[in-house]
Design an enzyme around this catalytic site. Structure first.
Site, PDB file in Angstrom:
ATOM      1  N   GLU A  35      40.732  35.333  37.691  1.00 45.76           N
ATOM      2  CA  GLU A  35      42.094  34.978  37.282  1.00 45.76           C
ATOM      3  C   GLU A  35      42.115  33.660  36.524  1.00 45.76           C
ATOM      4  O   GLU A  35      42.182  32.584  37.140  1.00 45.76           O
ATOM      5  CB  GLU A  35      43.006  34.875  38.520  1.00 45.76           C
TER       6      GLU A  35
ATOM      7  N   GLU B 133      42.856  44.001  40.973  1.00 50.35           N
ATOM      8  CA  GLU B 133      43.330  43.412  42.231  1.00 50.35           C
ATOM      9  C   GLU B 133      44.843  43.573  42.321  1.00 50.35           C
ATOM     10  O   GLU B 133      45.556  43.262  41.382  1.00 50.35           O
ATOM     11  CB  GLU B 133      42.967  41.916  42.269  1.00 50.35           C
TER      12      GLU B 133
END
Ligand SMILES: *[C@@H]1O[C@H](CO)[C@@H](O)[C@H](O)[C@H]1NC(C)=O
Ligand SMILES: *[C@@H]1O[C@H](CO)[C@@H](O)[C@H](O)[C@H]1NC(C)=O
Length: 325
Positions: A163, A251
């Site tokens: 991320e 995710e």
């Protein structure tokens, strides 16, 4: 009368067709689908047919190393109805990670890769970093070693950057991905590589504006937590796919982005409907027995009991229902 019957038949047929892709992931293993590839916006199998992977992500390696072995992977396949498991190699944390103990991290990830190969599952290898552009050398070393050792197995999927916090796609994130892709491709010409997008893998639009054009079998990651990211985020994803960007949900959580409860079942269902309709693959966060909303397991769950019904949380039960749908 005849018209309404025809209409009914068409309605049933169209519902059946749109649902046809979503099915029990555990019955869709590597021996069936083989070498994956990216065709347009779609993930496809060795016959060029669309394929949907659905499964579970492990928790941060540094905090739950006890789940990084075959006992857990067996449970994830059999009882969580998954055809994919995701590893989460910690990079730079207060408790350590790849930067401080690469040998330890490599041993954990290898144990899961080998279990996944034995269990006929795909395995997604996440470099769990938020500022990976600052750790490029370590990342290249990590992906070089894995792609050399395991790149010939069709089970492997790479996730180069969990991320990115930064919004600097073109100047920071994209060049980082290009360097990692180059390193992997020197050892592994074809397994799929998934690329994190800015603002915690929510800003697919920034990749749409400046995609990587000269590579094959790459996709872009979308993350969401149903309590935080909603219709506006689905719209970003739809626009990206419509613009030709291949998307993979590496995710997601059924709860808030900080992993706290409650399970937002209504919003999660909207996400599942969207993902199944577009044939997107999705991996839940997480196989964890931490006392928090995002955990799929109740506190104290031993590897032997992973994904068994009595050990699933509210979130875990919702996820498993969709993995086997
Ligand atoms: C996996 O780890 C757990 C916890 O340490 C242990 O009980 C189990 O036997 C291990 N399984 C394998 C296959 O090594
Ligand atoms: C980043 O994501 C958060 C949570 O979805 C959102 O509130 C925020 O507006 C986003 N910021 C940018 C710049 O995209």
């Amino acid at each position: 009368m005849r018209f309404s019957l025809l209409f009914f038949v068409l309605l049933v047929a169209s519902v059946w067709v749109s649902r046809a892709l979503a099915k029990d992931a555990a019955l869709e293993p590597v021996s069936k689908h083989g070498q994956l590839a990216v065709d347009g916006v779609n993930l496809v199998n060795q016959n060029g047919e669309k394929v949907q992977l659905k499964g579970m992500g492990l928790f941060w390696s540094i905090w739950m190393p006890y789940y990084y072995n075959k006992t857990t992977v067996d449970g994830i396949k059999e009882y969580c109805h998954s055809n994919i498991v995701r590893t989460m190699t910690a990079v730079d944390t207060i408790s350590g990670g790849y930067l401080t103990d690469p040998d330890y991290e490599n041993a954990l990830v290898d144990a899961v890769i080998e279990a996944a190969i034995e269990d006929d599952m795909y395995v997604l290898l996440d470099w769990q970093d938020f500022e990976a552009e600052n750790h490029l050398e370590a990342s290249l070393e990590f992906f070089d070693r894995i792609s050399k050792k395991y790149g010939s197995y069709p089970n492997i999927i790479y996730e180069t950057y969990n991320e990115p916090i930064t919004l600097e796609w073109s100047s920071l994130v994209k060049p980082y991905h290009e360097a990692v892709i180059k390193t992997i491709r020197a050892n592994d010409p074809d397994n799929v590589i998934i690329l994190g997008t800015p603002n915690y893998s929510t800003r697919l639009d920034l990749a749409v504006a400046d995609p990587i054009l000269d590579q094959t079998n790459i996709m872009y990651s979308l993350h969401f937590y149903a309590g935080t990211q909603k219709e506006a985020n689905r719209q970003v994803a739809k626009d990206a796919i419509d613009a030709g960007l291949p998307v993979f949900v590496t995710e997601y959580g059924t709860v808030n982005a900080d992993a706290s409860p409650p399970v937002d079942e209504e919003e999660a269902e909207l996400w599942y409907t969207f993902m199944d309709e577009y044939g997107l693959s999705y991996v839940n966060f997480a196989i964890s027995d931490k006392d928090e909303g995002a955990a799929a397991l109740i506190p104290g769950t031993a590897p032997e009991n992973v994904c068994r019904e009595d050990y699933l949380t509210e979130s875990g039960r919702l996820v498993v229902k969709h993995n086997k749908a």
